[in-house]
Design a protein around this motif. Structure first.
Motif, PDB file in Angstrom:
ATOM      1  N   MET A 169       0.841  -1.191   0.000  1.00  0.00           N
ATOM      2  CA  MET A 169       0.000   0.000   0.000  1.00  0.00           C
ATOM      3  C   MET A 169       0.880   1.246   0.000  1.00  0.00           C
ATOM      4  O   MET A 169       1.923   1.286   0.653  1.00  0.00           O
ATOM      5  CB  MET A 169      -0.873   0.036   1.257  1.00  0.00           C
ATOM      6  CG  MET A 169      -1.854  -1.101   1.381  1.00  0.00           C
ATOM      7  SD  MET A 169      -3.260  -0.916   0.278  1.00  0.00           S
ATOM      8  CE  MET A 169      -4.103   0.476   1.025  1.00  0.00           C
ATOM      9  N   LEU A 170       0.459   2.254  -0.730  1.00  0.00           N
ATOM     10  CA  LEU A 170       1.113   3.554  -0.660  1.00  0.00           C
ATOM     11  C   LEU A 170       0.733   4.235   0.646  1.00  0.00           C
ATOM     12  O   LEU A 170      -0.429   4.174   1.066  1.00  0.00           O
ATOM     13  CB  LEU A 170       0.675   4.441  -1.827  1.00  0.00           C
ATOM     14  CG  LEU A 170       1.109   3.987  -3.217  1.00  0.00           C
ATOM     15  CD1 LEU A 170       0.303   4.708  -4.277  1.00  0.00           C
ATOM     16  CD2 LEU A 170       2.597   4.235  -3.414  1.00  0.00           C
ATOM     17  N   ILE A 171       1.689   4.862   1.299  1.00  0.00           N
ATOM     18  CA  ILE A 171       1.372   5.618   2.514  1.00  0.00           C
ATOM     19  C   ILE A 171       1.950   7.031   2.404  1.00  0.00           C
ATOM     20  O   ILE A 171       3.082   7.226   1.978  1.00  0.00           O
ATOM     21  CB  ILE A 171       1.884   4.923   3.795  1.00  0.00           C
ATOM     22  CG1 ILE A 171       3.375   4.596   3.703  1.00  0.00           C
ATOM     23  CG2 ILE A 171       1.068   3.688   4.076  1.00  0.00           C
ATOM     24  CD1 ILE A 171       3.963   4.081   5.021  1.00  0.00           C
ATOM     25  N   LEU A 172       1.112   7.985   2.775  1.00  0.00           N
ATOM     26  CA  LEU A 172       1.467   9.396   2.776  1.00  0.00           C
ATOM     27  C   LEU A 172       1.148   9.967   4.152  1.00  0.00           C
ATOM     28  O   LEU A 172       0.267   9.463   4.851  1.00  0.00           O
ATOM     29  CB  LEU A 172       0.669  10.179   1.726  1.00  0.00           C
ATOM     30  CG  LEU A 172       0.869   9.923   0.229  1.00  0.00           C
ATOM     31  CD1 LEU A 172       0.314   8.587  -0.192  1.00  0.00           C
ATOM     32  CD2 LEU A 172       0.201  11.048  -0.562  1.00  0.00           C
ATOM     33  N   SER A 173       1.813  11.030   4.510  1.00  0.00           N
ATOM     34  CA  SER A 173       1.406  11.744   5.719  1.00  0.00           C
ATOM     35  C   SER A 173       0.086  12.449   5.436  1.00  0.00           C
ATOM     36  O   SER A 173      -0.198  12.811   4.283  1.00  0.00           O
ATOM     37  CB  SER A 173       2.465  12.771   6.115  1.00  0.00           C
ATOM     38  OG  SER A 173       2.460  13.861   5.201  1.00  0.00           O
ATOM     39  N   PRO A 174      -0.764  12.641   6.439  1.00  0.00           N
ATOM     40  CA  PRO A 174      -2.023  13.372   6.215  1.00  0.00           C
ATOM     41  C   PRO A 174      -1.794  14.760   5.632  1.00  0.00           C
ATOM     42  O   PRO A 174      -2.601  15.228   4.828  1.00  0.00           O
ATOM     43  CB  PRO A 174      -2.626  13.437   7.625  1.00  0.00           C
ATOM     44  CG  PRO A 174      -2.047  12.263   8.342  1.00  0.00           C
ATOM     45  CD  PRO A 174      -0.654  12.129   7.816  1.00  0.00           C
ATOM     46  N   THR A 175      -0.700  15.410   6.008  1.00  0.00           N
ATOM     47  CA  THR A 175      -0.401  16.747   5.480  1.00  0.00           C
ATOM     48  C   THR A 175      -0.175  16.703   3.983  1.00  0.00           C
ATOM     49  O   THR A 175      -0.732  17.514   3.218  1.00  0.00           O
ATOM     50  CB  THR A 175       0.846  17.322   6.177  1.00  0.00           C
ATOM     51  OG1 THR A 175       0.622  17.362   7.580  1.00  0.00           O
ATOM     52  CG2 THR A 175       1.141  18.725   5.668  1.00  0.00           C
ATOM     53  N   ALA A 178      -3.360  15.811   1.928  1.00  0.00           N
ATOM     54  CA  ALA A 178      -4.352  16.893   1.817  1.00  0.00           C
ATOM     55  C   ALA A 178      -4.005  17.921   0.750  1.00  0.00           C
ATOM     56  O   ALA A 178      -4.833  18.793   0.444  1.00  0.00           O
ATOM     57  CB  ALA A 178      -4.494  17.591   3.167  1.00  0.00           C
ATOM     58  N   THR A 179      -2.822  17.812   0.143  1.00  0.00           N
ATOM     59  CA  THR A 179      -2.442  18.796  -0.877  1.00  0.00           C
ATOM     60  C   THR A 179      -3.099  18.526  -2.223  1.00  0.00           C
ATOM     61  O   THR A 179      -3.022  19.377  -3.117  1.00  0.00           O
ATOM     62  CB  THR A 179      -0.910  18.816  -1.065  1.00  0.00           C
ATOM     63  OG1 THR A 179      -0.459  17.516  -1.510  1.00  0.00           O
ATOM     64  CG2 THR A 179      -0.210  19.175   0.238  1.00  0.00           C
ATOM     65  N   ARG A 180      -3.728  17.357  -2.381  1.00  0.00           N
ATOM     66  CA  ARG A 180      -4.428  17.025  -3.628  1.00  0.00           C
ATOM     67  C   ARG A 180      -5.776  16.385  -3.291  1.00  0.00           C
ATOM     68  O   ARG A 180      -5.878  15.626  -2.331  1.00  0.00           O
ATOM     69  CB  ARG A 180      -3.618  16.052  -4.488  1.00  0.00           C
ATOM     70  CG  ARG A 180      -2.299  16.596  -5.024  1.00  0.00           C
ATOM     71  CD  ARG A 180      -1.546  15.511  -5.787  1.00  0.00           C
ATOM     72  NE  ARG A 180      -0.260  15.983  -6.253  1.00  0.00           N
ATOM     73  CZ  ARG A 180      -0.065  16.582  -7.429  1.00  0.00           C
ATOM     74  NH1 ARG A 180      -1.096  16.745  -8.254  1.00  0.00           N
ATOM     75  NH2 ARG A 180       1.139  16.991  -7.779  1.00  0.00           N
ATOM     76  N   PRO A 181      -6.786  16.629  -4.115  1.00  0.00           N
ATOM     77  CA  PRO A 181      -8.078  15.971  -3.893  1.00  0.00           C
ATOM     78  C   PRO A 181      -8.021  14.479  -4.194  1.00  0.00           C
ATOM     79  O   PRO A 181      -8.777  13.685  -3.633  1.00  0.00           O
ATOM     80  CB  PRO A 181      -9.033  16.704  -4.834  1.00  0.00           C
ATOM     81  CG  PRO A 181      -8.151  17.279  -5.904  1.00  0.00           C
ATOM     82  CD  PRO A 181      -6.860  17.615  -5.221  1.00  0.00           C
ATOM     83  N   SER A 182      -7.133  14.084  -5.094  1.00  0.00           N
ATOM     84  CA  SER A 182      -6.932  12.670  -5.418  1.00  0.00           C
ATOM     85  C   SER A 182      -5.507  12.509  -5.937  1.00  0.00           C
ATOM     86  O   SER A 182      -4.866  13.475  -6.356  1.00  0.00           O
ATOM     87  CB  SER A 182      -7.938  12.187  -6.467  1.00  0.00           C
ATOM     88  OG  SER A 182      -7.751  12.888  -7.689  1.00  0.00           O
ATOM     89  N   TRP A 183      -5.038  11.247  -5.893  1.00  0.00           N
ATOM     90  CA  TRP A 183      -3.657  10.968  -6.287  1.00  0.00           C
ATOM     91  C   TRP A 183      -3.649   9.923  -7.400  1.00  0.00           C
ATOM     92  O   TRP A 183      -4.196   8.833  -7.246  1.00  0.00           O
ATOM     93  CB  TRP A 183      -2.860  10.459  -5.093  1.00  0.00           C
ATOM     94  CG  TRP A 183      -2.552  11.531  -4.096  1.00  0.00           C
ATOM     95  CD1 TRP A 183      -3.387  12.030  -3.140  1.00  0.00           C
ATOM     96  CD2 TRP A 183      -1.329  12.242  -3.983  1.00  0.00           C
ATOM     97  NE1 TRP A 183      -2.754  13.020  -2.426  1.00  0.00           N
ATOM     98  CE2 TRP A 183      -1.481  13.167  -2.904  1.00  0.00           C
ATOM     99  CE3 TRP A 183      -0.110  12.202  -4.664  1.00  0.00           C
ATOM    100  CZ2 TRP A 183      -0.468  14.033  -2.516  1.00  0.00           C
ATOM    101  CZ3 TRP A 183       0.904  13.054  -4.260  1.00  0.00           C
ATOM    102  CH2 TRP A 183       0.722  13.969  -3.204  1.00  0.00           C
ATOM    103  N   SER A 184      -3.007  10.261  -8.503  1.00  0.00           N
ATOM    104  CA  SER A 184      -2.836   9.330  -9.622  1.00  0.00           C
ATOM    105  C   SER A 184      -1.428   8.737  -9.540  1.00  0.00           C
ATOM    106  O   SER A 184      -0.554   9.273  -8.847  1.00  0.00           O
ATOM    107  CB  SER A 184      -2.995  10.063 -10.946  1.00  0.00           C
ATOM    108  OG  SER A 184      -1.911  10.966 -11.150  1.00  0.00           O
ATOM    109  N   PRO A 185      -1.176   7.634 -10.243  1.00  0.00           N
ATOM    110  CA  PRO A 185       0.187   7.094 -10.271  1.00  0.00           C
ATOM    111  C   PRO A 185       1.208   8.139 -10.722  1.00  0.00           C
ATOM    112  O   PRO A 185       2.327   8.189 -10.186  1.00  0.00           O
ATOM    113  CB  PRO A 185       0.076   5.939 -11.270  1.00  0.00           C
ATOM    114  CG  PRO A 185      -1.332   5.470 -11.140  1.00  0.00           C
ATOM    115  CD  PRO A 185      -2.132   6.729 -10.923  1.00  0.00           C
ATOM    116  N   LYS A 186       0.855   8.983 -11.682  1.00  0.00           N
ATOM    117  CA  LYS A 186       1.795  10.012 -12.131  1.00  0.00           C
ATOM    118  C   LYS A 186       2.092  11.003 -11.008  1.00  0.00           C
ATOM    119  O   LYS A 186       3.246  11.434 -10.827  1.00  0.00           O
ATOM    120  CB  LYS A 186       1.229  10.754 -13.335  1.00  0.00           C
ATOM    121  CG  LYS A 186       2.203  11.780 -13.922  1.00  0.00           C
ATOM    122  CD  LYS A 186       1.636  12.423 -15.163  1.00  0.00           C
ATOM    123  CE  LYS A 186       2.631  13.450 -15.740  1.00  0.00           C
ATOM    124  NZ  LYS A 186       2.091  14.111 -16.963  1.00  0.00           N
TER     125      LYS A 186
END
Length: 300
Positions: A169-175, A178-186
């Motif tokens: 699974m990809l993991i990001l910090s909540p901060t 929150a910088t994007r409404p959604s995340w694509s592979p690119k």
């Protein structure tokens, strides 16, 4: 060479090991229920048999020589194996005993240990001694009975029970999330990518899976432990790609965020052990519990 000199009696070895561990004949004598002079005589007899000086006498104290310290390390390990073999023999007769289990550190702390009380509830006469190992286990020399490992296939020469396939699974910090409404592979490919040393190809496989050019990877720091990578993601150092089962608590609590881009790794988790350990009562009990637990949670 007289090969009998290479196998001193157990009484001499026990006296030396205790004296070496304490660097004191007096404390060794108390532990072994002997007199101080008896311990001293046994150590002297061992030195004479080996033809080496194991202790320096400094007034009323004794200190290990360099060769004595080397001998202590080897003898302590050997005596430990003898004691363990004895315990295993007793346990086999009694149906309980102990299991020396090696496991990946983060899997042990995040998945196994929080559930181990369930095993003890149904098997109070079995002790599981946990050893954290990242490198491959040498069952011939390590004293380990069984191990939980991650691998792309069954390991030759060992009995292997597949627990579950690894899903990353990809993991990001909540901060950052929150910088994007959604995340694509690119979008992911433009971030600093953190990795774990024992799965260095994970990002390459992920990029291939999503049809991205490997040249676009921005590889960041690599970590020996997955738990350290998780902490680095929390600290906004980069993005991680880690097994789902190791981050379920953080995702549920909101400490970490994950885009909906899971990736099936080529690896699986296995319980492995040499055939000679198959009938150990402690291993039989733990294997049955672990396979049931894995079947219910990891594959369910």
């Amino acid at each position: 060479m007289n090969y009998r000199n290479l196998t001193p009696s157990m009484s001499l070895l026990l006296a030396f090991e205790a004296a070496a561990r304490h660097e004191s004949y007096t404390r060794a004598a108390v532990e072994l229920a002997l007199t101080q002079s008896a311990v001293s005589r046994q150590v002297q007899a061992l030195e004479q048999q080996l033809g080496v000086t194991l202790f320096r006498r400094e007034g009323r104290t004794v200190k290990l020589t360099d060769v004595g310290r080397l001998y202590q390390r080897e003898i302590s390990e050997a005596l430990g194996r003898v004691r363990s073999a004895t315990l295993h023999a007793i346990a086999h007769q009694a149906g309980g005993g102990s299991l020396r289990l090696a496991t990946l550190p983060t899997f042990g702390s995040k998945w196994l240990l929080p559930r181990l009380h369930e095993f003890y509830r149904s098997h109070p006469d079995v002790l599981v001694h946990i050893n954290s190992r990242i490198e491959p286990v040498d069952f011939a020399t390590s004293g380990i009975d069984a191990a939980i490992v991650v691998a792309t296939s069954e390991l030759p020469g060992l009995i292997c029970h597949r627990l579950h396939a690894e899903e990353l699974m990809l993991i990001l910090s909540p901060t950052l999330a929150a910088t994007r409404p959604s995340w694509s592979p690119k979008d992911i490919s433009q971030q600093v990518l953190l990795s774990v040393a024992n799965n260095a190809n994970a990002w390459g496989e992920w990029f291939t899976h999503h049809g991205l050019a490997h040249q676009a990877m921005r590889l960041g720091p690599s970590f020996e432990l997955t738990s350290h990578l998780i902490q680095a993601v929390r600290a906004d150092i980069g993005i991680g790609l880690v097994p789902r089962i190791l981050i379920s608590d953080e995702l549920a609590s909101g400490e970490l965020s994950s885009p909906a881009l899971p990736f099936a790794s080529a690896r699986s988790y296995y319980l492995v052990y040499p055939p000679r350990n198959q009938a150990l009562p402690a291993l039989e009990a733990f294997r049955s519990w672990l396979l049931d637990k894995a079947g219910m949670e990891l594959r369910g």
